[in-house]
Write an enzyme that holds these catalytic residues in place. Structure first.
Site, PDB file in Angstrom:
ATOM      1  N   CYS A  44       0.859  -1.190   0.000  1.00  0.00           N
ATOM      2  CA  CYS A  44       0.000   0.000   0.000  1.00  0.00           C
ATOM      3  C   CYS A  44       0.893   1.236   0.000  1.00  0.00           C
ATOM      4  O   CYS A  44       2.091   1.131  -0.299  1.00  0.00           O
ATOM      5  CB  CYS A  44      -0.987  -0.018   1.171  1.00  0.00           C
ATOM      6  SG  CYS A  44      -0.241   0.054   2.809  1.00  0.00           S
ATOM      7  N   CYS A  96      -1.461   1.051   7.364  1.00  0.00           N
ATOM      8  CA  CYS A  96      -2.900   0.793   7.524  1.00  0.00           C
ATOM      9  C   CYS A  96      -3.338  -0.488   6.806  1.00  0.00           C
ATOM     10  O   CYS A  96      -3.623  -1.502   7.444  1.00  0.00           O
ATOM     11  CB  CYS A  96      -3.728   1.965   6.990  1.00  0.00           C
ATOM     12  SG  CYS A  96      -3.448   3.524   7.860  1.00  0.00           S
ATOM     13  N   ARG A  97      -3.406  -0.455   5.476  1.00  0.00           N
ATOM     14  CA  ARG A  97      -4.033  -1.550   4.731  1.00  0.00           C
ATOM     15  C   ARG A  97      -3.143  -2.777   4.562  1.00  0.00           C
ATOM     16  O   ARG A  97      -3.565  -3.904   4.844  1.00  0.00           O
ATOM     17  CB  ARG A  97      -4.487  -1.050   3.337  1.00  0.00           C
ATOM     18  CG  ARG A  97      -5.606  -0.032   3.394  1.00  0.00           C
ATOM     19  CD  ARG A  97      -5.757   0.689   2.074  1.00  0.00           C
ATOM     20  NE  ARG A  97      -4.569   1.496   1.758  1.00  0.00           N
ATOM     21  CZ  ARG A  97      -4.360   2.132   0.623  1.00  0.00           C
ATOM     22  NH1 ARG A  97      -5.270   2.046  -0.337  1.00  0.00           N
ATOM     23  NH2 ARG A  97      -3.272   2.850   0.439  1.00  0.00           N
ATOM     24  N   SER A  98      -1.915  -2.583   4.068  1.00  0.00           N
ATOM     25  CA  SER A  98      -1.104  -3.786   3.786  1.00  0.00           C
ATOM     26  C   SER A  98      -0.692  -4.546   5.049  1.00  0.00           C
ATOM     27  O   SER A  98      -0.693  -5.776   5.040  1.00  0.00           O
ATOM     28  CB  SER A  98       0.096  -3.470   2.881  1.00  0.00           C
ATOM     29  OG  SER A  98       0.984  -2.558   3.458  1.00  0.00           O
ATOM     30  N   ASP A 124      -8.467   4.032   1.337  1.00  0.00           N
ATOM     31  CA  ASP A 124      -7.402   4.236   2.317  1.00  0.00           C
ATOM     32  C   ASP A 124      -7.971   4.787   3.628  1.00  0.00           C
ATOM     33  O   ASP A 124      -8.404   5.934   3.687  1.00  0.00           O
ATOM     34  CB  ASP A 124      -6.367   5.211   1.740  1.00  0.00           C
ATOM     35  CG  ASP A 124      -5.079   5.177   2.530  1.00  0.00           C
ATOM     36  OD1 ASP A 124      -5.117   4.761   3.705  1.00  0.00           O
ATOM     37  OD2 ASP A 124      -4.034   5.559   1.967  1.00  0.00           O
ATOM     38  N   ASN A 137       2.264   1.584   4.279  1.00  0.00           N
ATOM     39  CA  ASN A 137       2.568   0.329   5.010  1.00  0.00           C
ATOM     40  C   ASN A 137       2.274   0.440   6.515  1.00  0.00           C
ATOM     41  O   ASN A 137       2.935  -0.167   7.338  1.00  0.00           O
ATOM     42  CB  ASN A 137       4.019  -0.127   4.775  1.00  0.00           C
ATOM     43  CG  ASN A 137       4.296  -1.559   5.237  1.00  0.00           C
ATOM     44  OD1 ASN A 137       5.391  -1.884   5.673  1.00  0.00           O
ATOM     45  ND2 ASN A 137       3.306  -2.427   5.157  1.00  0.00           N
TER      46      ASN A 137
HETATM   47  P1  4NP Z   1      -1.781   2.954   3.963  1.00  0.00           P
HETATM   48  O1  4NP Z   1      -2.317   4.388   4.453  1.00  0.00           O
HETATM   49  O2  4NP Z   1      -1.219   3.173   2.576  1.00  0.00           O
HETATM   50  O3  4NP Z   1      -2.983   2.080   3.950  1.00  0.00           O
HETATM   51  O4  4NP Z   1      -0.734   2.546   4.977  1.00  0.00           O
HETATM   52  C1  4NP Z   1      -1.528   5.538   4.455  1.00  0.00           C
HETATM   53  C2  4NP Z   1      -0.685   5.783   5.501  1.00  0.00           C
HETATM   54  C3  4NP Z   1       0.053   6.949   5.529  1.00  0.00           C
HETATM   55  C4  4NP Z   1      -0.060   7.867   4.496  1.00  0.00           C
HETATM   56  C5  4NP Z   1      -0.904   7.605   3.437  1.00  0.00           C
HETATM   57  C6  4NP Z   1      -1.634   6.449   3.422  1.00  0.00           C
HETATM   58  N1  4NP Z   1       0.677   9.076   4.523  1.00  0.00           N
HETATM   59  O5  4NP Z   1       0.482   9.920   3.632  1.00  0.00           O
HETATM   60  O6  4NP Z   1       1.495   9.267   5.422  1.00  0.00           O
END
Ligand code: 4NP
Length: 158
Positions: A8, A13-15, A124, A11
């Site tokens: 994702c 939240c989702r993955s 997300d 790294n």
């Molecule tokens: P993820 O979510 O891709 O599901 O881990 C996010 C976590 C952090 C950020 C964006 C998406 N960020 O912009 O910091």
């Protein structure tokens, strides 16, 4: 060994949620020694950090372990190491295709394993805050992915 990498953006939240859920499903079926699961992010911002509180919360609620999991960025060696590289949304997939090395691994979309015709992205929750809905999608997708692995790559062994 079958090796699966979920990717994702951050790294956190989702993955990592998908990593923890698939590992739990594998353990439930006694298949934890047959499939290696990992996750990584496109971005570098959260390297070394534990999963987001929203992800930890929904995993705790469902009694799914995430001990020792910390964020890392996709790295060059990943391209040769994994049988499945699974992007959580279309932008992640485009980013992966932009940095990919020459190799045969097919990048898949996580939503290909969730039977929802219209949706192509796992939304997300870092931005939507909806970790419950994301957990539902991830649980369903991981169940279906495991079925596919069992029926294809592990067919001879089971
Ligand atoms: P993820 O979510 O891709 O599901 O881990 C996010 C976590 C952090 C950020 C964006 C998406 N960020 O912009 O910091």
């Amino acid at each position: 060994m079958i090796k699966v990498l979920f990717v994702c953006l951050g790294n956190i939240c989702r993955s990592p949620m998908a990593e923890a859920v698939l590992r739990k499903l594998l353990t439930n079926e006694g298949l934890e020694d047959k499939v290696i699961v990992d996750s990584a992010g496109i971005g570098h911002w959260h390297i070394g950090k534990v999963p987001h509180a929203g992800t930890r919360n929904i995993l705790d609620t469902n009694q799914i372990a995430y001990d020792g999991m910390t964020a890392r960025q996709v790295e060059n060696s990943d391209w040769d190491r994994f049988d499945y590289i699974i992007a959580m949304d279309q932008q992640n997939m485009a980013d992966l295709n932009g940095i990919r090395e020459k190799n045969d691994v097919e990048i898949k979309l996580f939503m290909d394993f969730v039977n929802e015709e219209s949706a192509k992205d796992v939304p997300d929750p870092y931005f939507t805050g909806n970790f419950d809905y994301v957990y539902e999608l991830i649980y369903t997708g991981c169940k279906n992915l495991l079925e596919e692995i069992k029926q294809t790559k592990l067919k001879e062994e089971l």
